[in-house]
Write a protein that holds these residues in place. Structure first.
Motif, PDB file in Angstrom:
ATOM      1  N   ASN A 103       0.857  -1.184   0.000  1.00  0.00           N
ATOM      2  CA  ASN A 103       0.000   0.000   0.000  1.00  0.00           C
ATOM      3  C   ASN A 103       0.893   1.234   0.000  1.00  0.00           C
ATOM      4  OD1 ASN A 103       0.255   1.056   2.952  1.00  0.00           O
ATOM      5  ND2 ASN A 103      -0.141  -1.147   3.185  1.00  0.00           N
ATOM      6  N   ASP A 104       0.316   2.409  -0.158  1.00  0.00           N
ATOM      7  CA  ASP A 104       1.130   3.615  -0.287  1.00  0.00           C
ATOM      8  C   ASP A 104       1.928   3.913   0.977  1.00  0.00           C
ATOM      9  OD1 ASP A 104      -0.783   5.753   1.247  1.00  0.00           O
ATOM     10  OD2 ASP A 104      -1.985   4.395   0.042  1.00  0.00           O
ATOM     11  N   GLY A 105       1.473   3.411   2.138  1.00  0.00           N
ATOM     12  CA  GLY A 105       2.207   3.648   3.374  1.00  0.00           C
ATOM     13  C   GLY A 105       3.510   2.882   3.466  1.00  0.00           C
ATOM     14  N   GLY A 106       3.746   1.955   2.554  1.00  0.00           N
ATOM     15  CA  GLY A 106       4.941   1.124   2.612  1.00  0.00           C
ATOM     16  C   GLY A 106       6.116   1.625   1.796  1.00  0.00           C
ATOM     17  N   PHE A 107       6.001   2.825   1.216  1.00  0.00           N
ATOM     18  CA  PHE A 107       7.056   3.317   0.340  1.00  0.00           C
ATOM     19  C   PHE A 107       7.509   4.719   0.727  1.00  0.00           C
ATOM     20  CE2 PHE A 107       4.558   0.301  -2.089  1.00  0.00           C
ATOM     21  CZ  PHE A 107       5.525  -0.511  -2.641  1.00  0.00           C
ATOM     22  N   TYR A 108       8.816   4.922   0.673  1.00  0.00           N
ATOM     23  CA  TYR A 108       9.411   6.251   0.814  1.00  0.00           C
ATOM     24  C   TYR A 108      10.269   6.505  -0.422  1.00  0.00           C
ATOM     25  CZ  TYR A 108       7.700   6.945   5.508  1.00  0.00           C
ATOM     26  OH  TYR A 108       6.875   7.145   6.582  1.00  0.00           O
ATOM     27  N   ILE A 109      10.178   7.723  -0.956  1.00  0.00           N
ATOM     28  CA  ILE A 109      10.764   8.014  -2.263  1.00  0.00           C
ATOM     29  C   ILE A 109      11.555   9.312  -2.216  1.00  0.00           C
ATOM     30  CG2 ILE A 109      10.250   8.439  -4.700  1.00  0.00           C
ATOM     31  CD1 ILE A 109       7.630   6.885  -4.321  1.00  0.00           C
ATOM     32  N   ASP A 110      12.722   9.310  -2.859  1.00  0.00           N
ATOM     33  CA  ASP A 110      13.474  10.543  -3.081  1.00  0.00           C
ATOM     34  C   ASP A 110      12.853  11.222  -4.300  1.00  0.00           C
ATOM     35  OD1 ASP A 110      15.320  12.498  -3.952  1.00  0.00           O
ATOM     36  OD2 ASP A 110      17.012  11.403  -3.099  1.00  0.00           O
ATOM     37  N   ILE A 111      12.166  12.342  -4.102  1.00  0.00           N
ATOM     38  CA  ILE A 111      11.408  12.966  -5.187  1.00  0.00           C
ATOM     39  C   ILE A 111      12.312  13.617  -6.235  1.00  0.00           C
ATOM     40  CG2 ILE A 111       9.283  13.301  -3.896  1.00  0.00           C
ATOM     41  CD1 ILE A 111      10.167  16.134  -3.258  1.00  0.00           C
ATOM     42  N   LYS A 112      13.618  13.725  -5.958  1.00  0.00           N
ATOM     43  CA  LYS A 112      14.549  14.259  -6.953  1.00  0.00           C
ATOM     44  C   LYS A 112      15.008  13.178  -7.913  1.00  0.00           C
ATOM     45  CE  LYS A 112      16.470  18.030  -4.168  1.00  0.00           C
ATOM     46  NZ  LYS A 112      17.722  18.607  -3.594  1.00  0.00           N
ATOM     47  N   THR A 113      15.293  11.989  -7.379  1.00  0.00           N
ATOM     48  CA  THR A 113      15.899  10.925  -8.189  1.00  0.00           C
ATOM     49  C   THR A 113      14.954   9.776  -8.522  1.00  0.00           C
ATOM     50  OG1 THR A 113      16.653   9.713  -6.236  1.00  0.00           O
ATOM     51  CG2 THR A 113      18.126  11.425  -7.119  1.00  0.00           C
ATOM     52  N   GLY A 114      13.930   9.571  -7.671  1.00  0.00           N
ATOM     53  CA  GLY A 114      13.071   8.400  -7.844  1.00  0.00           C
ATOM     54  C   GLY A 114      13.591   7.176  -7.116  1.00  0.00           C
ATOM     55  N   ASP A 115      14.678   7.319  -6.333  1.00  0.00           N
ATOM     56  CA  ASP A 115      15.145   6.209  -5.501  1.00  0.00           C
ATOM     57  C   ASP A 115      14.069   5.891  -4.468  1.00  0.00           C
ATOM     58  OD1 ASP A 115      17.535   6.109  -6.864  1.00  0.00           O
ATOM     59  OD2 ASP A 115      18.600   7.381  -5.431  1.00  0.00           O
ATOM     60  N   ILE A 116      13.945   4.623  -4.098  1.00  0.00           N
ATOM     61  CA  ILE A 116      12.863   4.226  -3.186  1.00  0.00           C
ATOM     62  C   ILE A 116      13.361   3.359  -2.036  1.00  0.00           C
ATOM     63  CG2 ILE A 116      11.186   4.316  -5.085  1.00  0.00           C
ATOM     64  CD1 ILE A 116      11.640   0.919  -3.796  1.00  0.00           C
ATOM     65  N   LEU A 117      12.602   3.381  -0.962  1.00  0.00           N
ATOM     66  CA  LEU A 117      12.791   2.458   0.152  1.00  0.00           C
ATOM     67  C   LEU A 117      11.447   1.828   0.470  1.00  0.00           C
ATOM     68  CD1 LEU A 117      15.075   4.563   2.525  1.00  0.00           C
ATOM     69  CD2 LEU A 117      15.723   2.461   1.324  1.00  0.00           C
ATOM     70  N   VAL A 118      11.454   0.517   0.678  1.00  0.00           N
ATOM     71  CA  VAL A 118      10.239  -0.210   1.057  1.00  0.00           C
ATOM     72  C   VAL A 118      10.323  -0.480   2.549  1.00  0.00           C
ATOM     73  CG1 VAL A 118       8.805  -2.227   0.624  1.00  0.00           C
ATOM     74  CG2 VAL A 118      10.246  -1.319  -1.206  1.00  0.00           C
ATOM     75  N   CYS A 119       9.335   0.015   3.294  1.00  0.00           N
ATOM     76  CA  CYS A 119       9.333  -0.202   4.741  1.00  0.00           C
ATOM     77  C   CYS A 119       8.230  -1.197   5.117  1.00  0.00           C
ATOM     78  CB  CYS A 119       9.163   1.119   5.485  1.00  0.00           C
ATOM     79  SG  CYS A 119       7.662   2.018   5.097  1.00  0.00           S
ATOM     80  N   ASP A 120       7.932  -1.318   6.397  1.00  0.00           N
ATOM     81  CA  ASP A 120       6.933  -2.283   6.891  1.00  0.00           C
ATOM     82  C   ASP A 120       7.225  -3.690   6.371  1.00  0.00           C
ATOM     83  OD1 ASP A 120       5.698  -0.207   8.170  1.00  0.00           O
ATOM     84  OD2 ASP A 120       4.162   0.092   6.650  1.00  0.00           O
ATOM     85  N   CYS A 121       8.493  -4.079   6.478  1.00  0.00           N
ATOM     86  CA  CYS A 121       8.904  -5.381   5.928  1.00  0.00           C
ATOM     87  C   CYS A 121       8.648  -6.543   6.878  1.00  0.00           C
ATOM     88  CB  CYS A 121      10.392  -5.342   5.559  1.00  0.00           C
ATOM     89  SG  CYS A 121      10.778  -4.159   4.253  1.00  0.00           S
ATOM     90  N   ASP A 122       8.022  -6.251   8.031  1.00  0.00           N
ATOM     91  CA  ASP A 122       7.804  -7.316   9.011  1.00  0.00           C
ATOM     92  C   ASP A 122       6.720  -8.296   8.597  1.00  0.00           C
ATOM     93  OD1 ASP A 122       6.248  -5.039   9.233  1.00  0.00           O
ATOM     94  OD2 ASP A 122       5.880  -5.269  11.363  1.00  0.00           O
ATOM     95  N   ASN A 123       5.881  -7.919   7.638  1.00  0.00           N
ATOM     96  CA  ASN A 123       4.826  -8.835   7.183  1.00  0.00           C
ATOM     97  C   ASN A 123       5.297  -9.757   6.052  1.00  0.00           C
ATOM     98  OD1 ASN A 123       2.782  -7.775   8.914  1.00  0.00           O
ATOM     99  ND2 ASN A 123       2.640  -5.996   7.571  1.00  0.00           N
ATOM    100  N   ILE A 124       6.491  -9.531   5.554  1.00  0.00           N
ATOM    101  CA  ILE A 124       7.029 -10.369   4.482  1.00  0.00           C
ATOM    102  C   ILE A 124       7.240 -11.794   4.988  1.00  0.00           C
ATOM    103  CG2 ILE A 124       9.087 -10.776   3.062  1.00  0.00           C
ATOM    104  CD1 ILE A 124       9.335  -7.719   2.800  1.00  0.00           C
ATOM    105  N   ALA A 125       6.791 -12.756   4.184  1.00  0.00           N
ATOM    106  CA  ALA A 125       6.892 -14.161   4.588  1.00  0.00           C
ATOM    107  C   ALA A 125       7.139 -15.027   3.354  1.00  0.00           C
ATOM    108  CB  ALA A 125       5.610 -14.600   5.291  1.00  0.00           C
ATOM    109  N   PRO A 126       7.598 -16.250   3.550  1.00  0.00           N
ATOM    110  CA  PRO A 126       7.752 -17.159   2.413  1.00  0.00           C
ATOM    111  C   PRO A 126       6.427 -17.294   1.668  1.00  0.00           C
ATOM    112  CG  PRO A 126       8.826 -18.069   4.342  1.00  0.00           C
ATOM    113  CD  PRO A 126       8.070 -16.862   4.813  1.00  0.00           C
ATOM    114  N   ASP A 127       6.490 -17.359   0.352  1.00  0.00           N
ATOM    115  CA  ASP A 127       5.271 -17.454  -0.444  1.00  0.00           C
ATOM    116  C   ASP A 127       4.443 -18.654  -0.005  1.00  0.00           C
ATOM    117  OD1 ASP A 127       3.493 -16.682  -2.469  1.00  0.00           O
ATOM    118  OD2 ASP A 127       4.370 -18.111  -3.884  1.00  0.00           O
TER     119      ASP A 127
END
Length: 445
Positions: A160-184
């Motif tokens: 969701n949009d709350g899971g992303f942080y973006i450098d608005i100059k370059t478009g570099d990104i960070l994905v946060c809220d990674c605690d819900n990530i699990a094996p498929d």
């Protein structure tokens, strides 16, 4: 769960203690604190223990992810786990988001809230990307991050949009809220956020996995480009209050894409959904066609959802279709007239020669780049620059192509004469010319 006191400490598993400096924010799962651990600042996510459906399994999954390490530098991955049974809960340490990154939620809102230093007052600070290229770069970086996550056999499960942080100059990104990530195939009670969840999750007939991630990824990309929900149009607007039953209907049982070519019942409404109406006209047809597919056949059949490599190819093509004109216009190539391999600016009539790789047409201007995915057969390298377009220093407006690879290319002139283009060298471009990049990859001008 007792909230942690500023100045107190929590023990880190197999390590020292982390000191609580201040609160950074809070949400449905817990509170995020700024802490100091072994001389470095980290963010500590501290859970509301009673909000976790399976706390022991959830904690073990966190430990497994820490041991597996992040699939990409784009993830704010868990670094250290706290010891259990202290202060009534547990948490984990992750890196702090750099100050030059802005939340995607704020970008979509067009502003962020900041506290005015030395006061209790707040203010709205405008937020927007600095260029078209930074928007497209952000999309590409999001796609690459999830390609790597899925290749590692894991699913995010709550895009969701709350899971992303973006450098608005370059478009570099960070994905946060990674605690819900699990094996498929595994899930610890997380379903996702309304509007981002795949319809089969909304209907309760499936749990989050890689296929549902692909649907949610399409929603994130759509909102990034069009600043609007892909399923929110006239049909949804009639439900004055989007209660649980309406959500089930519009996002689960009867979802209709706002630009479904075969169903006009949910078109965006003028005066209400103006972002979608305006921006839908901006993007080339191949981008719009991809979203039509994602939210029509892709809604009905998870196996028809667009995979990351295909999204990458489309967005790298889109990045190459940005034309910066001397008159100041910066638009995608579809906003220019096109005839006989020439793009023409509708504002100043400047002309741009184009290079064609099959159905991919790339405008030529000083600074334009070609990537390995264009010039090498069957290649999915969307980052390595294999050629740059340069302007002749003595003859303004005359463009040339510089070979940035170790391979020698062959250029065939309109007369039939063949010239070699060696590594590090450049050659002037002209209409009617073809370039053989090797292994059957031939571009026409």
């Amino acid at each position: 769960m007792a909230e942690l006191k500023i100045g107190s400490s929590v023990k880190i598993e197999y390590g020292d203690s982390a000191k609580i400096i201040k609160e950074l924010g809070r949400g449905g799962q817990g509170i995020v604190y700024l802490v100091e651990y072994q001389g470095k600042k980290y963010a500590l996510k501290w859970y509301f223990y009673d909000k976790l459906k399976e706390p022991n399994a959830f904690r073990q999954n966190l430990r497994n992810n820490i041991e597996d390490k992040s699939p990409s530098d784009n993830f704010l991955w868990p670094q250290y786990l706290t010891e259990g049974n202290q202060h009534g809960s547990f948490g984990y340490l992750m890196n702090v988001i750099p100050s030059n990154y802005v939340g995607l939620t704020d970008i979509l809102n067009t502003y962020k809230i900041e506290k005015i230093a030395g006061t209790k007052e707040i203010r709205k600070v405008p937020v927007k990307f600095e260029s078209l290229e930074s928007v497209v770069n952000a999309a590409i970086n999001i796609i690459i991050a999830f390609r790597e996550l899925h290749r590692a056999g894991k699913s995010y499960q709550d895009l969701n949009d709350g899971g992303f942080y973006i450098d608005i100059k370059t478009g570099d990104i960070l994905v946060c809220d990674c605690d819900n990530i699990a094996p498929d195939g595994e899930n610890f009670g997380i379903g996702g956020m309304p509007g981002y969840m795949a319809p089969e999750i909304v209907r309760g007939i499936a749990k989050p996995d890689v296929q549902t991630d692909k649907y949610s990824l399409a929603v994130v990309l759509f909102k990034l480009l069009f600043r609007h929900d892909p399923l929110e149009g006239a049909k949804v607007l009639k439900s004055v209050c989007l209660h649980e039953g309406a959500d089930l209907k519009h996002y689960g049982k009867e979802p209709v894409f706002i630009y479904d070519p075969n169903n006009k019942s949910n078109r965006p409404v003028i005066g209400v959904h103006d972002n979608a109406i305006k921006l839908w006209k901006v993007y080339p047809n191949y981008i719009k066609d991809a979203f039509i597919r994602s939210f029509t056949t892709g809604i009905q059949n998870p196996n028809h959802r667009i995979i990351e490599n295909e999204w990458q190819k489309l967005f790298v093509r889109l990045r190459s279709n940005i034309i910066p004109c001397e008159c100041g216009r910066v638009r995608f190539s579809n906003a220019y007239s096109y005839k006989d391999n020439i793009y023409i600016c509708p504002a100043c009539s400047s002309k741009f020669l184009s290079m064609q790789f099959g159905d991919v047409i790339i405008p030529m201007f000083a600074g334009q780049k070609l990537y390995k995915c264009f010039t090498a057969k069957g290649n999915y390298d969307f980052n390595t620059i294999t050629a740059t377009i340069v302007e002749n220093k003595k003859h303004k407006g005359v463009m040339g192509i510089k070979n940035n690879t170790n391979e020698t290319w062959k250029c065939t002139l309109p007369t039939g004469e063949v010239k070699e283009l060696e590594p590090g060298k450049a050659r002037a471009l002209g209409r009617g010319m073809t370039i053989d990049f090797g292994k059957g990859v031939i571009a026409k001008l």
